[in-house]
Design a protein around this motif. Structure first.
Motif, mmCIF file in Angstrom:
data_model
loop_
_atom_site.group_PDB
_atom_site.id
_atom_site.type_symbol
_atom_site.label_atom_id
_atom_site.label_comp_id
_atom_site.label_asym_id
_atom_site.label_seq_id
_atom_site.Cartn_x
_atom_site.Cartn_y
_atom_site.Cartn_z
ATOM 1 N N VAL A 173 0.836 -1.199 0.000
ATOM 2 C CA VAL A 173 0.000 0.000 0.000
ATOM 3 C C VAL A 173 0.871 1.250 0.000
ATOM 4 N N LEU A 174 1.922 1.218 0.810
ATOM 5 C CA LEU A 174 2.821 2.374 0.877
ATOM 6 C C LEU A 174 3.420 2.669 -0.491
ATOM 7 N N VAL A 175 3.869 1.612 -1.173
ATOM 8 C CA VAL A 175 4.459 1.798 -2.503
ATOM 9 C C VAL A 175 3.426 2.353 -3.475
ATOM 10 N N LYS A 176 2.210 1.817 -3.400
ATOM 11 C CA LYS A 176 1.168 2.312 -4.293
ATOM 12 C C LYS A 176 0.860 3.784 -4.022
ATOM 13 N N CYS A 177 0.871 4.147 -2.734
ATOM 14 C CA CYS A 177 0.648 5.550 -2.372
ATOM 15 C C CYS A 177 1.734 6.435 -2.975
ATOM 16 N N LEU A 178 2.981 5.975 -2.833
ATOM 17 C CA LEU A 178 4.093 6.781 -3.338
ATOM 18 C C LEU A 178 3.998 6.928 -4.848
ATOM 19 N N ALA A 179 3.623 5.840 -5.538
ATOM 20 C CA ALA A 179 3.492 5.911 -6.993
ATOM 21 C C ALA A 179 2.378 6.875 -7.369
ATOM 22 N N HIS A 180 1.266 6.773 -6.656
ATOM 23 C CA HIS A 180 0.140 7.668 -6.930
ATOM 24 C C HIS A 180 0.549 9.114 -6.699
ATOM 25 N N TRP A 181 1.292 9.317 -5.604
ATOM 26 C CA TRP A 181 1.723 10.677 -5.290
ATOM 27 C C TRP A 181 2.651 11.207 -6.376
ATOM 28 N N THR A 182 3.613 10.362 -6.801
ATOM 29 C CA THR A 182 4.556 10.817 -7.827
ATOM 30 C C THR A 182 3.840 11.157 -9.129
ATOM 31 N N ALA A 183 2.872 10.322 -9.498
ATOM 32 C CA ALA A 183 2.232 10.511 -10.797
ATOM 33 C C ALA A 183 1.198 11.630 -10.772
ATOM 34 N N SER A 184 0.406 11.706 -9.697
ATOM 35 C CA SER A 184 -0.739 12.626 -9.720
ATOM 36 C C SER A 184 -0.514 13.903 -8.926
ATOM 37 N N VAL A 185 0.249 13.833 -7.854
ATOM 38 C CA VAL A 185 0.331 14.979 -6.962
ATOM 39 C C VAL A 185 1.595 15.802 -7.186
ATOM 40 N N LEU A 186 2.694 15.115 -7.481
ATOM 41 C CA LEU A 186 3.947 15.841 -7.662
ATOM 42 C C LEU A 186 3.872 16.859 -8.801
ATOM 43 N N PRO A 187 3.257 16.510 -9.965
ATOM 44 C CA PRO A 187 3.111 17.526 -11.018
ATOM 45 C C PRO A 187 2.308 18.721 -10.545
ATOM 46 N N LEU A 188 1.344 18.433 -9.694
ATOM 47 C CA LEU A 188 0.486 19.478 -9.148
ATOM 48 C C LEU A 188 1.301 20.442 -8.271
ATOM 49 N N VAL A 189 2.192 19.863 -7.461
ATOM 50 C CA VAL A 189 3.060 20.691 -6.625
ATOM 51 C C VAL A 189 3.976 21.527 -7.504
ATOM 52 N N ALA A 190 4.489 20.886 -8.565
ATOM 53 C CA ALA A 190 5.386 21.594 -9.465
ATOM 54 C C ALA A 190 4.664 22.732 -10.178
ATOM 55 N N LEU A 191 3.384 22.515 -10.433
ATOM 56 C CA LEU A 191 2.607 23.507 -11.158
ATOM 57 C C LEU A 191 2.157 24.650 -10.242
ATOM 58 N N SER A 192 2.158 24.398 -8.927
ATOM 59 C CA SER A 192 1.552 25.371 -8.007
ATOM 60 C C SER A 192 2.190 26.764 -8.080
ATOM 61 N N PRO A 193 3.535 26.904 -8.283
ATOM 62 C CA PRO A 193 4.066 28.273 -8.397
ATOM 63 C C PRO A 193 3.489 29.020 -9.597
#
Lengths: 256, 219
Positions: free
Chosen positions: B91-111
């Motif tokens: 589950v932890l790995v799946k969370c990290l993958a989900h975060w990398t794919a869906s959330v990290l771009p969002l963080v990068a886009l936030s500025p």
């Protein structure tokens, strides 16, 4: 019942025995609740008002115990949730399912009376301070747990999933308790349950404590009654299923 | 575990994956706010960091119901359940993958989004930093909600309802750390460290609860 605590609890695992016990206990609890409420409300309305707040201070006797019970009810649910997950105890399932609407009601009461108290004291019906906000979150969590219970047909699975959610949600309780100490906001800091004794005047403390006991007994009365209703509801639903399967098998033509 | 991570990553970014939907949703939320509050640049600059956080929170929750749903539908969830690796780690790995794919771009886009809201440079950096630290917490706690709702018909709607109250502390400390970076007398570090602590805390609780819920759902 062999006298030990474990023995008593496993004895109560039999829902029929539990129902018999509840049948004896609920009237007693209801009686104690009524007496405590009469004394508590009498004290609350006869003691003098606060020199600053006047009569509005009496809202406290309704508001503060409701807020305490809202948190206590969650802790009861958390304990029952442990019972569900660790011992798979069917009564624990019933206990936290029955407690959720009661907890939501206490939380709602605390929010509404707090709002009524806030208007004359703070000049606004609602202020986004830490305590109010975290109690609102508690209310939302109760509603989420009720929604989850309603969303799953199978009682045992609903109970186990809800139990997980309840245990995750326990993190919010210390946040509520300490919100007034951690964030310096409008809500007054703890004045009764604090290290170094209560700072509240005994004149206000006594009615408050009596009311708190009244609320506690009211909670247990309602909780046991709700548990009884839930067990009976499950029996009815189980009987209906048996009857329906009999009709399906063609052994019985009509029921009722 | 690395294979699982890469597989989830690929699934998320390829067609029908949903990583892009979260990004688009984030963009839509940010774009709608000025229509609602009016094009007052001073006001937008003041509420900008909070808007960024709310947008990121909602966008993270939007994609979460898919975390276990597709695998339940095609049956691979059962394979994950019976393999030797502890389910919590999976589950932890799946969370990290989900975060990398869906959330990290969002963080990068936030500025960039912040620029559109007239947020000043320091607050932009602080918002991105707090999102970087705080958004995994939302994913972890959301995984628990997603696992609870996985066996429900139309459980997708229930996930945000169950998860939002639990995500409130993360939101509080994320936004307060961002504002502390901009306003002078308040120190940035204490709320930021609490945010990091919350993230680590949920990194333990979230997968544990999610793994427990998945086992119940499989029964």
């Amino acid at each position: 019942m062999n006298g030990t605590r474990g023995g008593m609890i496993s004895g109560l695992a039999n829902p029929t025995r539990f129902l018999a016990l509840v049948g004896r206990v609920v009237p007693v609890l209801a009686g104690i609740t009524a007496v405590l409420f009469i004394i508590g409300l009498w004290l609350a309305f006869t003691t003098e008002g606060d020199y600053q707040q006047g009569d509005t201070v009496r809202i406290m006797y309704i508001h503060v115990p409701a807020a305490w019970l809202a948190m206590m009810c969650y802790m009861v649910m958390a304990a029952a949730a442990l019972g569900t997950l660790v011992w798979r105890h069917p009564l624990a399932d019933v206990a936290h399912k029955a407690a959720a609407p009661i907890g939501a009601a206490f939380t709602f009461l605390a929010l509404v009376t707090g709002s009524l108290w806030g208007k004359p004291m703070w000049g606004a019906w609602w202020v986004w301070d830490a305590r109010l906000t975290s109690v609102l979150v508690l209310f939302l969590m109760y509603l989420g747990i009720i929604a989850l219970h309603r969303a799953i047909d199978e009682p045992a699975r609903a109970a186990r999933l809800a139990a997980i959610l309840i245990l995750v949600g326990v993190v919010n309780i210390p946040i509520i308790k300490f919100s007034v100490d951690w964030w310096n906001t409008l809500h007054q800091p703890a004045s009764v349950l604090r290290i170094g004794g209560p700072t509240i005047d005994p004149e206000f403390l006594w009615p408050l404590l009596v009311m708190a006991f009244a609320y506690t007994f009211a909670f247990f009365t309602m909780h046991f009654a709700a548990m009884r209703n839930e067990i009976l509801r499950r029996r009815v639903s189980a009987m209906r299923k048996v009857a329906a399967s009999r009709i399906g098998a063609g052994t019985v033509e009509r029921v009722s | 575990m690395l294979a699982l991570y890469l597989r989830d990553l690929k699934l998320a970014v390829r067609a029908g994956g949903g990583a892009l939907i979260g990004l688009l949703f984030f963009f839509s939320v940010i774009a709608v706010i000025p229509f609602a509050v009016g094009p007052d640049l001073a006001l937008l600059s003041r509420i900008g960091p909070a808007v960024l956080w709310i947008g990121a929170l909602l966008a993270t929750l939007i994609g979460l119901d898919r975390l276990f749903q597709a695998e339940r539908e095609d049956g691979s969830l059962d394979l994950l359940l019976i393999q030797d690796m502890p389910l919590v780690v999976t589950v932890l790995v799946k969370c990290l993958a989900h975060w990398t794919a869906s959330v990290l771009p969002l963080v990068a886009l936030s500025p960039v989004m912040g620029l559109m809201l007239n947020v000043e440079a320091r607050a932009l950096g602080a918002a991105a930093l707090t999102l970087l630290a705080g958004s995994p917490a939302i994913t972890f706690i959301g995984a628990a909600g997603a696992a609870i709702a996985v066996s429900l018909p139309r459980g997708g709607l229930l996930v945000p309802v169950l998860v939002l109250p639990l995500a409130v502390p993360v939101l509080i400390f994320g936004v307060s750390a961002t504002y502390a970076a901009v306003t002078d007398p308040q120190p940035f570090l204490p709320p930021f460290l609490i945010l990091v602590a919350l993230m680590l805390f949920f990194a333990v609780i979230g997968p544990l609860a999610a793994a427990a819920a998945l086992r119940q759902a499989a029964d």
